[in-house]
Design an enzyme around this catalytic site. Structure first.
Site, PDB file in Angstrom:
ATOM      1  N   ILE A 183      65.276  96.002  38.347  1.00  0.00           N
ATOM      2  CA  ILE A 183      65.578  97.384  38.756  1.00  0.00           C
ATOM      3  C   ILE A 183      66.762  97.401  39.714  1.00  0.00           C
ATOM      4  O   ILE A 183      67.687  98.210  39.566  1.00  0.00           O
ATOM      5  CB  ILE A 183      64.347  98.070  39.380  1.00  0.00           C
ATOM      6  CG1 ILE A 183      63.252  98.249  38.322  1.00  0.00           C
ATOM      7  CG2 ILE A 183      64.732  99.430  39.973  1.00  0.00           C
ATOM      8  CD1 ILE A 183      61.936  98.791  38.879  1.00  0.00           C
ATOM      9  N   CYS A 184      66.769  96.503  40.692  1.00  0.00           N
ATOM     10  CA  CYS A 184      67.872  96.452  41.659  1.00  0.00           C
ATOM     11  C   CYS A 184      69.198  96.137  40.964  1.00  0.00           C
ATOM     12  O   CYS A 184      70.224  96.737  41.274  1.00  0.00           O
ATOM     13  CB  CYS A 184      67.583  95.417  42.742  1.00  0.00           C
ATOM     14  SG  CYS A 184      66.120  95.794  43.724  1.00  0.00           S
ATOM     15  N   THR A 185      69.175  95.205  40.040  1.00  0.00           N
ATOM     16  CA  THR A 185      70.390  94.856  39.305  1.00  0.00           C
ATOM     17  C   THR A 185      70.910  96.071  38.545  1.00  0.00           C
ATOM     18  O   THR A 185      72.106  96.371  38.583  1.00  0.00           O
ATOM     19  CB  THR A 185      70.129  93.690  38.339  1.00  0.00           C
ATOM     20  OG1 THR A 185      69.734  92.547  39.113  1.00  0.00           O
ATOM     21  CG2 THR A 185      71.370  93.352  37.522  1.00  0.00           C
ATOM     22  N   LEU A 213      72.404  98.754  41.127  1.00  0.00           N
ATOM     23  CA  LEU A 213      73.688  98.375  41.699  1.00  0.00           C
ATOM     24  C   LEU A 213      74.773  98.248  40.641  1.00  0.00           C
ATOM     25  O   LEU A 213      75.943  98.505  40.918  1.00  0.00           O
ATOM     26  CB  LEU A 213      73.560  97.119  42.547  1.00  0.00           C
ATOM     27  CG  LEU A 213      73.201  97.418  44.012  1.00  0.00           C
ATOM     28  CD1 LEU A 213      71.890  98.119  44.172  1.00  0.00           C
ATOM     29  CD2 LEU A 213      73.291  96.197  44.874  1.00  0.00           C
TER      30      LEU A 213
END
Length: 152
Positions: free
Chosen positions: A45-47, A50
Site C-alpha cells: 500500500i505504501c509503495t 508514494l
C-alpha cells in the site's frame, strides 16, 4: 492527540534517506509542506501511494509545496526503497527516538510501532491547513491529496 486544522505543527529534525537532517522550519521556509506519514517502506500500500505521488511529482514539489514521506524505518531502508522505486522527494526517518515525530502528530500506533497513514498540509507559518488520517490497511485516495495541494 491527533493534530487538526488550525493547530501549530510541531517542528522536527529527522534524517532523510541520505542522512541529511531536515526540519519542518526548513521545509516551510518558503512554501507549504505536505507531510505524508506511512507505515513501512517496501509494503504494497505504501509503495502504491508514494508511487502515485512520484508519478505526479510536479504537482507535489513546486514553488507552492514540498512533499516529504515520513516513516519509522531506518534511513538505510528508506534509501534502498527510494533507489528501487525512483522517488525524487525526501523520505524522512522517524526511527530514533522511535516514533517521536509520529507521536507529536498523533499518528503513531503504539501496538505495532509504526506510523499510521497521516497526511498534513502545513503552511509557512507552521499551521496545519488540512489533514487526513487513515487507519492501518486503509490506503489514501490520491485524488484527495491532489485537491488539497490544488486548493493552495
Amino acid at each position: 492527540m491527533r493534530l487538526a486544522q488550525g493547530d501549530t505543527a510541531p517542528d522536527f529534525q529527522l534524517p532523510d534517506q541520505y542522512g541529511q537532517r531536515r526540519t519542518l522550519d526548513q521545509l516551510v521556509a518558503d512554501r507549504h509542506a505536505l507531510l505524508v506519514f506511512f507505515p513501512f517502506a517496501f509494503s504494497s500500500i505504501c509503495t502504491g501511494e508514494l508511487l502515485e505521488i512520484q508519478l505526479n511529482i510536479d504537482e507535489f514539489v513546486n514553488d507552492r509545496v514540498q512533499v516529504v514521506g515520513i516513516s519509522c524505518d531506518p534511513t538505510y531502508a528508506l534509501k534502498g526503497w527510494a533507489a528501487i522505486e525512483g522517488y525524487r522527494f525526501p523520505l524522512l526517518s522517524d526511527f530514533w527516538p522511535h516514533g517521536e515525530t509520529s507521536r507529536a502528530y498523533g499518528v503513531f500506533d503504539e501496538d505495532s510501532g509504526m506510523a499510521t497513514r497521516g497526511t498534513f498540509l502545513v503552511s509557512p507559518g507552521r499551521s496545519v491547513e488540512w489533514s487526513l488520517v487513515q487507519g492501518p490497511g486503509e490506503p489514501r485516495e490520491i485524488g484527495v491529496l491532489h485537491r488539497a495541494v490544488r486548493d493552495l
